[in-house]
Design a protein around this motif. Structure first.
Motif, PDB file in Angstrom:
ATOM      1  N   TYR A   1      21.629  25.619   0.870  1.00 22.40           N
ATOM      2  CA  TYR A   1      21.571  26.694  -0.140  1.00 22.40           C
ATOM      3  C   TYR A   1      21.453  25.978  -1.782  1.00 22.40           C
ATOM      4  N   ARG A   2      23.449  25.627  -1.811  1.00 20.62           N
ATOM      5  CA  ARG A   2      23.916  24.634  -2.210  1.00 20.62           C
ATOM      6  C   ARG A   2      22.734  22.922  -2.991  1.00 20.62           C
ATOM      7  N   SER A   3      22.417  22.507  -2.294  1.00 20.27           N
ATOM      8  CA  SER A   3      21.847  21.907  -2.871  1.00 20.27           C
ATOM      9  C   SER A   3      20.828  22.248  -3.128  1.00 20.27           C
ATOM     10  N   LEU A   4      19.724  22.995  -2.019  1.00 19.46           N
ATOM     11  CA  LEU A   4      18.281  23.276  -3.045  1.00 19.46           C
ATOM     12  C   LEU A   4      18.114  24.059  -4.408  1.00 19.46           C
ATOM     13  N   VAL A   5      19.250  24.958  -4.561  1.00 15.58           N
ATOM     14  CA  VAL A   5      19.200  25.758  -5.359  1.00 15.58           C
ATOM     15  C   VAL A   5      20.451  25.213  -6.389  1.00 15.58           C
ATOM     16  N   HIS A   6      21.624  24.925  -6.054  1.00 17.41           N
ATOM     17  CA  HIS A   6      22.859  24.675  -6.896  1.00 17.41           C
ATOM     18  C   HIS A   6      23.023  22.742  -7.437  1.00 17.41           C
ATOM     19  N   HIS A   7      22.716  22.798  -6.680  1.00 11.52           N
ATOM     20  CA  HIS A   7      23.355  21.176  -7.177  1.00 11.52           C
ATOM     21  C   HIS A   7      21.320  20.307  -7.831  1.00 11.52           C
ATOM     22  N   PHE A   8      22.444  19.567  -8.996  1.00 14.13           N
ATOM     23  CA  PHE A   8      21.449  18.539  -9.066  1.00 14.13           C
ATOM     24  C   PHE A   8      21.106  17.040  -8.075  1.00 14.13           C
TER      25      PHE A   8
ATOM     26  N   ASP B   1       0.463  -1.094   0.099  1.00 14.73           N
ATOM     27  CA  ASP B   1      -0.402  -0.184  -0.311  1.00 14.73           C
ATOM     28  C   ASP B   1       0.721   1.679   0.128  1.00 14.73           C
ATOM     29  N   GLY B   2       0.090   2.571  -0.735  1.00 17.18           N
ATOM     30  CA  GLY B   2       0.836   3.749  -0.723  1.00 17.18           C
ATOM     31  C   GLY B   2       1.568   3.831  -1.544  1.00 17.18           C
ATOM     32  N   TYR B   3       2.187   5.045  -1.925  1.00 10.50           N
ATOM     33  CA  TYR B   3       3.338   5.324  -3.050  1.00 10.50           C
ATOM     34  C   TYR B   3       4.115   5.913  -3.160  1.00 10.50           C
ATOM     35  N   CYS B   4       4.876   5.522  -4.066  1.00 11.37           N
ATOM     36  CA  CYS B   4       6.781   6.490  -3.678  1.00 11.37           C
ATOM     37  C   CYS B   4       7.106   6.919  -4.540  1.00 11.37           C
ATOM     38  N   ILE B   5       7.461   7.576  -5.142  1.00  7.91           N
ATOM     39  CA  ILE B   5       7.850   9.099  -6.475  1.00  7.91           C
ATOM     40  C   ILE B   5       8.607   9.545  -6.507  1.00  7.91           C
ATOM     41  N   PRO B   6       9.236   9.115  -7.415  1.00  5.67           N
ATOM     42  CA  PRO B   6      11.217  10.078  -7.532  1.00  5.67           C
ATOM     43  C   PRO B   6      10.920  10.784  -8.254  1.00  5.67           C
ATOM     44  N   PHE B   7      11.466  11.717  -7.874  1.00  3.83           N
ATOM     45  CA  PHE B   7      11.885  13.215  -8.332  1.00  3.83           C
ATOM     46  C   PHE B   7      13.443  13.829  -8.443  1.00  3.83           C
ATOM     47  N   GLY B   8      13.638  14.559  -9.601  1.00  3.89           N
ATOM     48  CA  GLY B   8      14.982  15.074  -9.672  1.00  3.89           C
ATOM     49  C   GLY B   8      14.360  16.296  -9.570  1.00  3.89           C
ATOM     50  N   ASP B   9      15.402  17.408  -9.525  1.00  2.00           N
ATOM     51  CA  ASP B   9      14.937  18.012  -8.824  1.00  2.00           C
ATOM     52  C   ASP B   9      16.691  19.600  -8.850  1.00  2.00           C
ATOM     53  N   GLY B  10      16.981  20.771  -9.893  1.00  3.99           N
ATOM     54  CA  GLY B  10      18.772  21.026 -10.050  1.00  3.99           C
ATOM     55  C   GLY B  10      17.994  22.302 -10.639  1.00  3.99           C
ATOM     56  N   PRO B  11      19.462  22.882 -10.792  1.00  3.46           N
ATOM     57  CA  PRO B  11      20.296  25.018 -10.943  1.00  3.46           C
ATOM     58  C   PRO B  11      18.597  25.310 -12.350  1.00  3.46           C
TER      59      PRO B  11
ATOM     60  N   MET C   1      17.767  23.917 -16.012  1.00  4.00           N
ATOM     61  CA  MET C   1      17.046  23.319 -16.357  1.00  4.00           C
ATOM     62  C   MET C   1      15.727  22.365 -15.673  1.00  4.00           C
ATOM     63  N   TYR C   2      16.268  23.038 -14.281  1.00  5.70           N
ATOM     64  CA  TYR C   2      14.923  22.623 -13.455  1.00  5.70           C
ATOM     65  C   TYR C   2      14.597  23.781 -13.589  1.00  5.70           C
ATOM     66  N   ASP C   3      12.920  23.937 -13.991  1.00  8.20           N
ATOM     67  CA  ASP C   3      12.248  25.360 -13.430  1.00  8.20           C
ATOM     68  C   ASP C   3      11.639  25.397 -11.963  1.00  8.20           C
ATOM     69  N   ARG C   4      11.662  24.357 -11.257  1.00 10.42           N
ATOM     70  CA  ARG C   4      11.083  24.927  -9.892  1.00 10.42           C
ATOM     71  C   ARG C   4      11.998  24.217  -8.802  1.00 10.42           C
ATOM     72  N   GLN C   5      11.707  24.978  -7.860  1.00 14.25           N
ATOM     73  CA  GLN C   5      13.031  24.417  -6.611  1.00 14.25           C
ATOM     74  C   GLN C   5      12.234  22.842  -5.814  1.00 14.25           C
ATOM     75  N   VAL C   6      12.184  22.241  -6.141  1.00 13.04           N
ATOM     76  CA  VAL C   6      11.114  20.509  -6.825  1.00 13.04           C
ATOM     77  C   VAL C   6      11.686  20.343  -4.943  1.00 13.04           C
ATOM     78  N   ALA C   7      12.361  20.134  -4.337  1.00 10.97           N
ATOM     79  CA  ALA C   7      12.946  19.513  -3.100  1.00 10.97           C
ATOM     80  C   ALA C   7      12.276  20.776  -2.091  1.00 10.97           C
ATOM     81  N   LYS C   8      12.896  21.702  -2.122  1.00 10.59           N
ATOM     82  CA  LYS C   8      11.967  22.020  -1.070  1.00 10.59           C
ATOM     83  C   LYS C   8      10.813  22.826  -1.337  1.00 10.59           C
ATOM     84  N   SER C   9       9.863  23.262  -2.122  1.00 13.34           N
ATOM     85  CA  SER C   9       8.400  22.733  -2.590  1.00 13.34           C
ATOM     86  C   SER C   9       8.113  21.281  -1.699  1.00 13.34           C
ATOM     87  N   VAL C  10       9.031  20.139  -1.450  1.00 16.48           N
ATOM     88  CA  VAL C  10       8.359  19.412  -1.113  1.00 16.48           C
ATOM     89  C   VAL C  10       8.356  19.708   0.458  1.00 16.48           C
ATOM     90  N   ILE C  11       9.994  20.085   1.010  1.00 17.53           N
ATOM     91  CA  ILE C  11       9.792  20.267   2.623  1.00 17.53           C
ATOM     92  C   ILE C  11       8.798  21.155   2.873  1.00 17.53           C
TER      93      ILE C  11
END
Length: 217
Positions: free
Chosen positions: A156-163, A35-45, A48-58
């Motif tokens: 900051y670097r992980s959330l904004v600049h890193h893949f 039961d349940g869901y596991c949804i992988p996602f990517g994030d990056g600068p 290449m990425y329009d949104r700060q996905v990880a920051k939005s999740v947090i």
């Protein structure tokens, strides 16, 4: 695993223009075997990425929590928006706990991480430092319902600049294991209280200077 492989290939393709991007056609999400869901996602600068996905999740986890949010992160170098999101959660009665390392790998980063403790503790956030070694887990858990696990540091670097890659988990039995691991780690950690981090004028000056360069750390 297939989805995480795709995310790796996507990031690889962004950095090597010779890569074939046909794998992108298969990107999506899969229902877990249990039961349940596991949804992988990517994030990056950008661009290449329009949104700060990880920051939005947090931010969403902090904003929607009803009982608790537990965070394990090697670094705590965050912007005012995230600090306020943590504060607002604690102020409205959410049990917010953060575990960071007691043994640092980078002294300046450790200094910056600790610079947020007093501000967060004043509104009721519980701060712990893992005493037995360097904790490198990046785990975010809320209400026994949702979690994010992956490569995303709370800095900051992980959330904004890193893949980065992460997996958002909802209503899956693995959340019990994640919570158990957090609580066991907490038992091996030092709990900080207001007044424990006393600073002289020179230390305050150093912290203020380090904050100026925090986006580079």
């Amino acid at each position: 695993m297939n989805e995480l492989t795709q995310l790796f290939l996507i990031d690889y393709g962004l950095n090597d223009k010779r890569a074939d991007d046909s794998f992108a056609d298969y990107y999506g999400y899969e229902k877990c075997e249990q039961d349940g869901y596991c949804i992988p996602f990517g994030d990056g600068p950008k661009p290449m990425y329009d949104r700060q996905v990880a920051k939005s999740v947090i931010m969403n986890m902090l904003g929607q929590a009803k009982r608790y949010v537990y965070i394990t992160t090697p670094y705590l170098i965050i912007d005012n928006e995230l600090i306020e999101a943590i504060e607002h959660a604690a102020i409205r009665g959410i049990d917010v706990r953060i575990i960071t390392p007691h043994i640092p790998d980078k002294k300046l980063v450790f200094l910056m991480t600790r610079s947020h403790y007093n501000r967060l503790m004043r509104v009721g956030v519980k701060i712990y430092e893992y005493e037995s070694g360097f904790v490198h887990a990046k785990v975010y858990l809320s209400d026994d319902e949702t979690a994010m696990v992956g490569t995303v540091n709370m800095d900051y670097r992980s959330l904004v600049h890193h893949f980065e890659n992460g997996v958002w988990i909802y209503n899956h039995k693995v959340l019990e294991d994640i919570k158990r691991d957090f609580l066991e780690t907490q038992e091996k950690s030092i709990k900080f209280e207001l007044g424990m981090l006393k600073e002289n004028a020179f230390q305050r000056f150093v912290r203020a200077m380090v904050k100026v360069f925090s986006p580079l750390l």
